[in-house]
Design an enzyme around this catalytic site. Structure first.
Site, PDB file in Angstrom:
ATOM      1  N   HIS A   1       0.811  -1.202   0.000  1.00  0.00           N
ATOM      2  CA  HIS A   1       0.000   0.000   0.000  1.00  0.00           C
ATOM      3  C   HIS A   1       0.852   1.264   0.000  1.00  0.00           C
ATOM      4  CE1 HIS A   1      -2.619   3.219   1.427  1.00  0.00           C
ATOM      5  NE2 HIS A   1      -3.614   2.507   0.934  1.00  0.00           N
TER       6      HIS A   1
ATOM      7  N   GLU B   1       7.862   5.579  -3.341  1.00  0.00           N
ATOM      8  CA  GLU B   1       8.398   5.054  -4.596  1.00  0.00           C
ATOM      9  C   GLU B   1       9.328   3.911  -4.250  1.00  0.00           C
ATOM     10  OE1 GLU B   1      10.131   8.196  -6.912  1.00  0.00           O
ATOM     11  OE2 GLU B   1       8.154   8.802  -7.623  1.00  0.00           O
TER      12      GLU B   1
ATOM     13  N   LEU C   1      -3.643  -8.538   3.203  1.00  0.00           N
ATOM     14  CA  LEU C   1      -4.295  -9.716   3.767  1.00  0.00           C
ATOM     15  C   LEU C   1      -5.574 -10.058   3.019  1.00  0.00           C
ATOM     16  CD1 LEU C   1      -3.828  -9.318   7.617  1.00  0.00           C
ATOM     17  CD2 LEU C   1      -2.698 -10.933   6.086  1.00  0.00           C
TER      18      LEU C   1
ATOM     19  N   GLY D   1      -9.775  -5.667  -1.296  1.00  0.00           N
ATOM     20  CA  GLY D   1     -10.441  -4.403  -1.044  1.00  0.00           C
ATOM     21  C   GLY D   1     -10.429  -3.615  -2.337  1.00  0.00           C
ATOM     22  N   VAL D   2     -10.826  -2.368  -2.270  1.00  0.00           N
ATOM     23  CA  VAL D   2     -10.866  -1.522  -3.460  1.00  0.00           C
ATOM     24  C   VAL D   2      -9.493  -1.470  -4.130  1.00  0.00           C
ATOM     25  CG1 VAL D   2     -11.225   0.843  -4.287  1.00  0.00           C
ATOM     26  CG2 VAL D   2     -12.791  -0.139  -2.622  1.00  0.00           C
TER      27      VAL D   2
END
Length: 136
Positions: free
Chosen positions: A9, A45, A70, A73-74
């Site tokens: 993420h 980055e 995990l 999701g979106v």
């Protein structure tokens, strides 16, 4: 030549990127893939498109992308596939979300992208969770 791209993420704090870098190093040590890169969705980055471009520049013809998340999701269902230039767009709650746009990469002819599932409820996680529960 095959490449593995680990996708995370990203965060305004350094831990997300550091974790992905450590995981990539441990995977490199196993010498399963000739190329191992990391890409972060936001805040850091290399970005996901930068990681894929680097793998292609290093000669990868097959790029396996594993989201180090995990659960779905979106991000895993919509944002990351979009960044990878994959045509499938998954609708969330019956409609497309457009909360923020991400760059995407055009995949050159002869390069295959394989997008895998997130980690999920893998049995191997149970021991880790129990270790954390007992302060290990």
């Amino acid at each position: 030549m095959e490449a593995l791209v680990l996708v995370g993420h990203g965060s305004r704090l350094p831990y997300s990127k550091e974790l992905l870098e450590k995981l990539a190093e441990k995977i490199k040590e196993k010498e399963v893939f000739e190329i191992v890169e990391i890409g972060l969705m936001e805040f850091n980055e290399p970005t996901i498109p930068q990681a894929v471009k680097k793998a292609i520049e290093r000669g990868a013809k097959k790029i396996i992308v594993v989201p180090v998340f995990l659960a779905h999701g979106v991000h895993t269902l919509r944002d990351i596939p979009h960044m990878l230039g994959l045509e499938e767009r998954v609708k969330i709650d019956g409609h497309h979300h457009h909360d923020h746009e991400h760059e995407h990469i055009e995949i050159p002819e002869g390069v295959e992208i394989i997008y895998r599932e997130p980690i999920g409820a893998d049995e191997r996680l149970i021991d880790i969770i129990l270790d954390r529960a007992f302060g290990k």
